[in-house]
Design an enzyme around this catalytic site. Sequence first.
Site, PDB file in Angstrom:
ATOM      1  N   GLY A   1       2.702   2.197  14.113  1.00  0.00           N
ATOM      2  CA  GLY A   1       3.416   0.940  14.337  1.00  0.00           C
ATOM      3  C   GLY A   1       2.824   0.155  15.492  1.00  0.00           C
ATOM      4  O   GLY A   1       2.694  -1.078  15.423  1.00  0.00           O
TER       5      GLY A   1
ATOM      6  N   GLY B   1       6.736   4.227   8.975  1.00  0.00           N
ATOM      7  CA  GLY B   1       5.867   5.359   9.276  1.00  0.00           C
ATOM      8  C   GLY B   1       5.963   5.755  10.731  1.00  0.00           C
ATOM      9  O   GLY B   1       6.993   5.580  11.377  1.00  0.00           O
ATOM     10  N   SER B   2       4.874   6.243  11.258  1.00  0.00           N
ATOM     11  CA  SER B   2       4.874   6.785  12.611  1.00  0.00           C
ATOM     12  C   SER B   2       4.875   5.682  13.660  1.00  0.00           C
ATOM     13  O   SER B   2       4.387   4.568  13.437  1.00  0.00           O
ATOM     14  CB  SER B   2       3.652   7.678  12.824  1.00  0.00           C
ATOM     15  OG  SER B   2       2.477   6.891  12.937  1.00  0.00           O
ATOM     16  N   THR B   3       5.398   6.013  14.840  1.00  0.00           N
ATOM     17  CA  THR B   3       5.436   5.058  15.941  1.00  0.00           C
ATOM     18  C   THR B   3       4.028   4.709  16.406  1.00  0.00           C
ATOM     19  O   THR B   3       3.751   3.551  16.748  1.00  0.00           O
ATOM     20  CB  THR B   3       6.271   5.632  17.100  1.00  0.00           C
ATOM     21  OG1 THR B   3       7.622   5.829  16.631  1.00  0.00           O
ATOM     22  CG2 THR B   3       6.300   4.696  18.288  1.00  0.00           C
TER      23      THR B   3
ATOM     24  N   LYS C   1       0.849  -1.195   0.000  1.00  0.00           N
ATOM     25  CA  LYS C   1       0.000   0.000   0.000  1.00  0.00           C
ATOM     26  C   LYS C   1       0.881   1.239   0.000  1.00  0.00           C
ATOM     27  O   LYS C   1       1.694   1.434   0.894  1.00  0.00           O
ATOM     28  CB  LYS C   1      -0.920   0.048   1.216  1.00  0.00           C
ATOM     29  CG  LYS C   1      -1.982   1.166   1.109  1.00  0.00           C
ATOM     30  CD  LYS C   1      -2.666   1.468   2.415  1.00  0.00           C
ATOM     31  CE  LYS C   1      -1.909   2.461   3.258  1.00  0.00           C
ATOM     32  NZ  LYS C   1      -1.838   3.840   2.668  1.00  0.00           N
TER      33      LYS C   1
ATOM     34  N   GLU D   1       8.852  14.093  17.418  1.00  0.00           N
ATOM     35  CA  GLU D   1       9.313  14.138  16.039  1.00  0.00           C
ATOM     36  C   GLU D   1       8.496  15.163  15.256  1.00  0.00           C
ATOM     37  O   GLU D   1       7.274  15.052  15.152  1.00  0.00           O
ATOM     38  CB  GLU D   1       9.179  12.764  15.386  1.00  0.00           C
ATOM     39  CG  GLU D   1       9.755  12.701  13.994  1.00  0.00           C
ATOM     40  CD  GLU D   1       9.650  11.323  13.380  1.00  0.00           C
ATOM     41  OE1 GLU D   1      10.622  10.889  12.742  1.00  0.00           O
ATOM     42  OE2 GLU D   1       8.599  10.669  13.542  1.00  0.00           O
TER      43      GLU D   1
END
Length: 545
Positions: free
Chosen positions: A288, A283-285, A230, A443
């Site tokens: 995740g 990607g972002s934590t 994706k 971040e």
Amino acid sequence: MAIKTSFRPIARGMLRPTRASAASRYTSSNLTFLHIRLASSAALAKKLNIGGREVTVPTGLFIGNEFRPAIGGNTFAVENPATGEEIVQVAEAREEDVNVAVTEARRAFEDKAWADVNPVERGELLLRLAQLMERDKEDLIALEMLDTGKTYRQASNLDFPGSVGTLKYYAGWADKLVGLTSFNIPGAFAYTRREPLGVCGQIIPWNFPLLMFTWKIAPAVVTGNTVVIKSAEATPLSALKMCELIKEAGFPAGTVNLLSGFGKTAGNALASHMDVDKVAFTGSTATGRAILKASAASNLKKVTLELGGKSPNIIFADADLDKAAEWSAWGINMNFGQTCHAGTRLYVHEDVYDAFLEKFTARMAALKVGDNFDRSVDQGPVNSKMQYDKILGYIESGRQEGATVHLGGSAAEASTKAGGKGYYVEPTIFTNVKPDMTISREEIFGPVVTVTKFKTEEEVIELANDTTYGLAGAVHTKDYARAVRMTNAIKAGTTWVNMYNLVHWSIPFGGYKQSGLGRECGEAVLENYTEVKAVYLNTGMAAPQ
């Protein structure tokens, strides 16, 4: 890019009742699948004029080597970050499209026996894909610039050669995946073999769409897996163009399937699918964590995660300050700070703080922000309105919490020149930053850096590691004994000495702590796409009594 945390597992059998045979999958319950396949015999495509260059890009979902409309007919707009205007509408994958793509990938893995293809042939296909990329280099670069806001220098000097190099590198691994043998057990012989996992779901981010596409698919397919990938909803165009080349290269249908869509729908469905054997996510934590939960709630699929960072960049008193300033500027301005390993926390020894800050400020102030198709421009727009607002929000929080805006701190002049259109942000330096401030902890993913004094090694090690992240870090010093001590002490997956932001496809990349699980690149990533099977052969051992 984020995926909602309310994952709902997709049950095995919705489109694929059993693994027994292809015929069992194409029953009357799958009429929608058959209809959409027949309805999409012609590729969906759009001609774009990009800086005077005409480039054709597919707009459908790429499933089974065909570009198809979404089953529900859904589309979404892809936006030009330089203007905020629509580039094109592309098909939007939903849960039912994910099911079709996973079915195709499973069929390619089992019925077409992709795993049993001569490994050399798999490598040759990757090499052929790399050659086609080189043929269509300028088209791919143009799409990447239009879609992301990257400059030509960034796209042509870094992203494109990194993508081609990745394919060539993993092509070379095709026939080198070997096991171990053991004669250490009396009366038995044992060996191991490495086998592919099966269907791999892959979710890539918007900041390096072409590079992340190759980073993900190359190690997966060369080890015999099939892929449903994706792309990020903000930047799907280069991946769509790559799928044209995948078909032209001769990859068997279903080996690589691409879905354009949103995390809350397509990403959710892929991460939760009961017939996906592994998910790889960059990607972002926060997302995740959601993917890990989805794995546990569904079929306990294997998961690798390359997540966020808040990386320290340390300047000692004995450093070459001119070079340190250059590398530190590159550390925050590569891709305009929109990279997970950006050097966003600068720590400078108090003895050279003023001298370094003067040089660093001059370098940052010299950056030209504007139209990314202007070859004299250093930085284009940030990727989206959402990212633009997020970055300006972090800058405002820094002001509110008492940090000093030393440079920048607002929308760039390029936004004004563009009549308020486009998402341009000034390179920004904060000083007088405390460790507990938001801009020092979270971040930002933009051209924003904090600069802080330190006195001793012990102090700066503590500051560097005072973060939930652990992706990268750097040390600038002429003392290589110190360099070794510091890189050993920094809790991060990648560290640099007297440089910043060099990442190569042949070297493992990944993070400690909440920066992820597993590794991308190098030989290490191949472990993430294979199972190790142990085999024992009796050569004379009697059964235990």
